[in-house]
Design a protein around this motif. Structure first.
Motif, PDB file in Angstrom:
ATOM      1  N   PRO A  41       0.825  -1.214   0.000  1.00 54.84           N
ATOM      2  CA  PRO A  41       0.000   0.000   0.000  1.00 54.84           C
ATOM      3  C   PRO A  41       0.859   1.263   0.000  1.00 54.84           C
ATOM      4  O   PRO A  41       1.804   1.385   0.785  1.00 54.84           O
ATOM      5  CB  PRO A  41      -0.801  -0.131   1.301  1.00 54.84           C
ATOM      6  CG  PRO A  41      -0.865  -1.587   1.552  1.00 54.84           C
ATOM      7  CD  PRO A  41       0.456  -2.135   1.071  1.00 54.84           C
ATOM      8  N   GLY A  42       0.562   2.176  -0.907  1.00 58.37           N
ATOM      9  CA  GLY A  42       1.284   3.438  -0.965  1.00 58.37           C
ATOM     10  C   GLY A  42       2.622   3.372  -1.658  1.00 58.37           C
ATOM     11  O   GLY A  42       3.331   4.383  -1.724  1.00 58.37           O
ATOM     12  N   LYS A  43       2.979   2.208  -2.169  1.00 58.14           N
ATOM     13  CA  LYS A  43       4.266   2.058  -2.849  1.00 58.14           C
ATOM     14  C   LYS A  43       4.048   1.674  -4.307  1.00 58.14           C
ATOM     15  O   LYS A  43       2.995   1.205  -4.701  1.00 58.14           O
ATOM     16  CB  LYS A  43       5.116   1.004  -2.147  1.00 58.14           C
ATOM     17  CG  LYS A  43       5.555   1.388  -0.748  1.00 58.14           C
ATOM     18  CD  LYS A  43       6.561   0.385  -0.198  1.00 58.14           C
ATOM     19  CE  LYS A  43       7.069   0.807   1.159  1.00 58.14           C
ATOM     20  NZ  LYS A  43       8.072  -0.160   1.693  1.00 58.14           N
ATOM     21  N   GLU A  44       5.103   1.869  -5.101  1.00 51.79           N
ATOM     22  CA  GLU A  44       5.033   1.486  -6.508  1.00 51.79           C
ATOM     23  C   GLU A  44       5.126  -0.030  -6.653  1.00 51.79           C
ATOM     24  O   GLU A  44       5.750  -0.714  -5.830  1.00 51.79           O
ATOM     25  CB  GLU A  44       6.172   2.148  -7.282  1.00 51.79           C
ATOM     26  CG  GLU A  44       6.021   3.651  -7.435  1.00 51.79           C
ATOM     27  CD  GLU A  44       7.028   4.232  -8.402  1.00 51.79           C
ATOM     28  OE1 GLU A  44       6.991   5.461  -8.610  1.00 51.79           O
ATOM     29  OE2 GLU A  44       7.851   3.476  -8.945  1.00 51.79           O
ATOM     30  N   ARG A  45       4.511  -0.509  -7.716  1.00 51.48           N
ATOM     31  CA  ARG A  45       4.609  -1.934  -8.019  1.00 51.48           C
ATOM     32  C   ARG A  45       6.039  -2.234  -8.460  1.00 51.48           C
ATOM     33  O   ARG A  45       6.621  -1.499  -9.272  1.00 51.48           O
ATOM     34  CB  ARG A  45       3.624  -2.280  -9.125  1.00 51.48           C
ATOM     35  CG  ARG A  45       3.353  -3.738  -9.315  1.00 51.48           C
ATOM     36  CD  ARG A  45       2.175  -3.948 -10.254  1.00 51.48           C
ATOM     37  NE  ARG A  45       0.936  -3.444  -9.693  1.00 51.48           N
ATOM     38  CZ  ARG A  45      -0.263  -3.610 -10.270  1.00 51.48           C
ATOM     39  NH1 ARG A  45      -0.356  -4.262 -11.421  1.00 51.48           N
ATOM     40  NH2 ARG A  45      -1.351  -3.117  -9.707  1.00 51.48           N
ATOM     41  N   GLU A  46       6.620  -3.320  -7.942  1.00 54.32           N
ATOM     42  CA  GLU A  46       7.992  -3.655  -8.285  1.00 54.32           C
ATOM     43  C   GLU A  46       8.079  -5.083  -8.801  1.00 54.32           C
ATOM     44  O   GLU A  46       7.312  -5.963  -8.386  1.00 54.32           O
ATOM     45  CB  GLU A  46       8.911  -3.487  -7.071  1.00 54.32           C
ATOM     46  CG  GLU A  46       8.625  -4.425  -5.919  1.00 54.32           C
ATOM     47  CD  GLU A  46       9.672  -4.341  -4.807  1.00 54.32           C
ATOM     48  OE1 GLU A  46      10.506  -3.423  -4.834  1.00 54.32           O
ATOM     49  OE2 GLU A  46       9.660  -5.211  -3.922  1.00 54.32           O
TER      50      GLU A  46
END
Length: 121
Positions: A41-46
């Motif tokens: 949540p709140g982070k870029e997809r990696e």
């Protein structure tokens, strides 16, 4: 036209293992690279791991040595074996594939709906 459906997410204790599966179906001629991404949540997809049709693999440094990606080309399915899981592996995991479409042979990229992996005691 093409669907990717993931299976195998869930709750596991730290140090445990899970195996994710992703099956592609629809108007498929062949599939080139298949990948597993993850997103908190709140982070870029990696990108976590990727595998070519020929079986060459690539891993993010954060999962190297703990995760193994594999595929069954006959079943259009990719797997992610996750061992020695840590709390920081808690994410939604998404399957992604470069599909060569049946009849047109056009390349298109598809995503699965995501499956939640939670690592907690």
């Amino acid at each position: 036209q093409v669907q990717l459906v993931e299976f195998g997410g869930g709750l596991v204790q730290p140090g445990g293992s899970l195996r994710l599966s992703c099956a592609a179906s629809g108007s498929i001629s062949s599939i080139n690279e298949m990948r597993w991404y993850r997103q908190a949540p709140g982070k870029e997809r990696e990108l976590a791991a990727a595998i070519t049709a020929g079986g060459s693999t690539n891993y993010a440094d954060s999962v190297k040595g703990r995760f193994t990606i594999s595929r069954d080309n006959a079943k259009n399915t990719v797997y992610l074996q996750m061992n020695s899981l840590k709390a920081e592996d808690t994410d939604v995991y998404y399957c992604n594939a470069d599909v060569i479409m049946r009849w047109t042979l056009i390349a298109r990229n598809y995503w699965g709906q995501g499956t939640q992996v939670t690592v907690s005691s």
